[in-house]
Design an enzyme around this catalytic site. Structure first.
Site, mmCIF file in Angstrom:
data_model
loop_
_atom_site.group_PDB
_atom_site.id
_atom_site.type_symbol
_atom_site.label_atom_id
_atom_site.label_comp_id
_atom_site.label_asym_id
_atom_site.label_seq_id
_atom_site.Cartn_x
_atom_site.Cartn_y
_atom_site.Cartn_z
ATOM 1 N N GLU A 34 -2.993 -11.862 46.222
ATOM 2 C CA GLU A 34 -2.117 -11.538 45.104
ATOM 3 C C GLU A 34 -0.669 -11.921 45.432
ATOM 4 O O GLU A 34 0.051 -12.490 44.600
ATOM 5 C CB GLU A 34 -2.218 -10.041 44.796
ATOM 6 C CG GLU A 34 -1.249 -9.549 43.749
ATOM 7 C CD GLU A 34 -1.084 -8.047 43.816
ATOM 8 O OE1 GLU A 34 -0.028 -7.567 43.357
ATOM 9 O OE2 GLU A 34 -1.989 -7.362 44.331
ATOM 10 N N ASP A 38 1.343 -14.832 43.303
ATOM 11 C CA ASP A 38 2.580 -14.580 42.573
ATOM 12 C C ASP A 38 3.566 -15.725 42.780
ATOM 13 O O ASP A 38 4.219 -16.183 41.834
ATOM 14 C CB ASP A 38 3.179 -13.248 43.041
ATOM 15 C CG ASP A 38 4.501 -12.937 42.377
ATOM 16 O OD1 ASP A 38 4.501 -12.640 41.169
ATOM 17 O OD2 ASP A 38 5.539 -12.984 43.059
ATOM 18 N N ASP A 107 -3.148 -8.449 38.648
ATOM 19 C CA ASP A 107 -3.235 -8.697 40.089
ATOM 20 C C ASP A 107 -4.405 -9.623 40.413
ATOM 21 O O ASP A 107 -4.304 -10.499 41.284
ATOM 22 C CB ASP A 107 -3.401 -7.385 40.843
ATOM 23 C CG ASP A 107 -2.141 -6.529 40.802
ATOM 24 O OD1 ASP A 107 -1.078 -7.042 40.420
ATOM 25 O OD2 ASP A 107 -2.237 -5.332 41.150
ATOM 26 N N GLU A 110 -3.569 -13.291 39.691
ATOM 27 C CA GLU A 110 -2.750 -13.873 40.752
ATOM 28 C C GLU A 110 -3.572 -14.152 42.002
ATOM 29 O O GLU A 110 -3.392 -15.193 42.665
ATOM 30 C CB GLU A 110 -1.590 -12.952 41.079
ATOM 31 C CG GLU A 110 -0.533 -12.876 39.977
ATOM 32 C CD GLU A 110 0.613 -11.953 40.310
ATOM 33 O OE1 GLU A 110 1.711 -12.148 39.773
ATOM 34 O OE2 GLU A 110 0.410 -11.016 41.124
#
Length: 212
Positions: A34, A38, A107, A110
């Site tokens: 995650e 991002d 989440d 990502e």
């Protein structure tokens, strides 16, 4: 599901493993992915917007990117990809409907994006982000009075605005708020509204009228 054939399927398995499931099984969870996802998402989105909007200034591009990479947008993309049904959740999280929760879905998106990056590089990530996110409208407004005021002040080399509640009046179900916006230590304007956010927006709008 994501139009990418994994050379290393374990990356996708980890991306779809929530920490609640990992706590029960001892398997690796998706939080590190995650973190990477991002960064990949931010880069791919910024690159796309930079190329698509050659005349937009930095401030507008920043707000536009924020609309695309917010939690609501990522959760919607995860739903379109069917990630909620594929997530491995702990018993308690699953019983609580975690597979439909925006924060968990965002989440997961990502994490899956990071898995795609590690497995296939940046090109399939560009395709995934374009199809799942950038081909849809941004999930939140890309501009508002408070954001615009912040941008104008930054352009003038001034510190950001501060908001202060001046008064509250009326019954609980119909309150009226008066908020003051302070710029560079001085009161710039006051706004009113049925809640603090509305009053802040009104104050920001009035301040903008004086500045531009």
């Amino acid at each position: 599901m994501i139009n990418h054939t994994f050379q290393n399927p374990s990356l996708l398995e980890t991306a779809l493993t929530h920490s609640s499931y990992a706590n029960e099984t001892g398997l690796a969870h998706n939080e590190r992915l995650e973190f990477l996802g991002d960064a990949v998402l931010g880069f791919v989105t910024a690159e796309h917007l930079y190329r698509q909007h050659p005349n937009k200034p930095e401030g507008e591009l920043t707000k536009l990117r924020a609309g695309y990479v917010c939690e609501q947008s990522l959760a919607a993309a995860a739903k379109r990809l069917g990630l909620g049904e594929k997530l491995r959740l702990g018993r308690g999280e699953k019983a609580d409907g975690g597979g439909a929760r925006d924060s968990i879905l965002a989440d997961a998106f990502e994490a899956v994006l990071a898995a795609v990056y590690l497995d296939g590089g940046i090109e399939p990530c560009r395709k995934m982000v374009k199809e799942a996110i950038l081909s849809n409208p941004p999930a939140v407004p890309v501009s508002d009075a408070k954001s615009r005021l912040q941008e104008v002040l930054q352009g003038q080399g001034k510190p950001g605005p501060a908001y202060r509640i001046v008064s509250e009046s009326g019954p609980d179900h119909a309150k009226t708020f008066v908020v003051e916006v302070v710029i560079d230590g001085k009161s710039a304007s006051q706004g009113t509204g049925r809640n603090k956010k509305q009053a802040e927006m009104d104050a920001a709008n009035k301040a903008l009228e004086k500045l531009i």
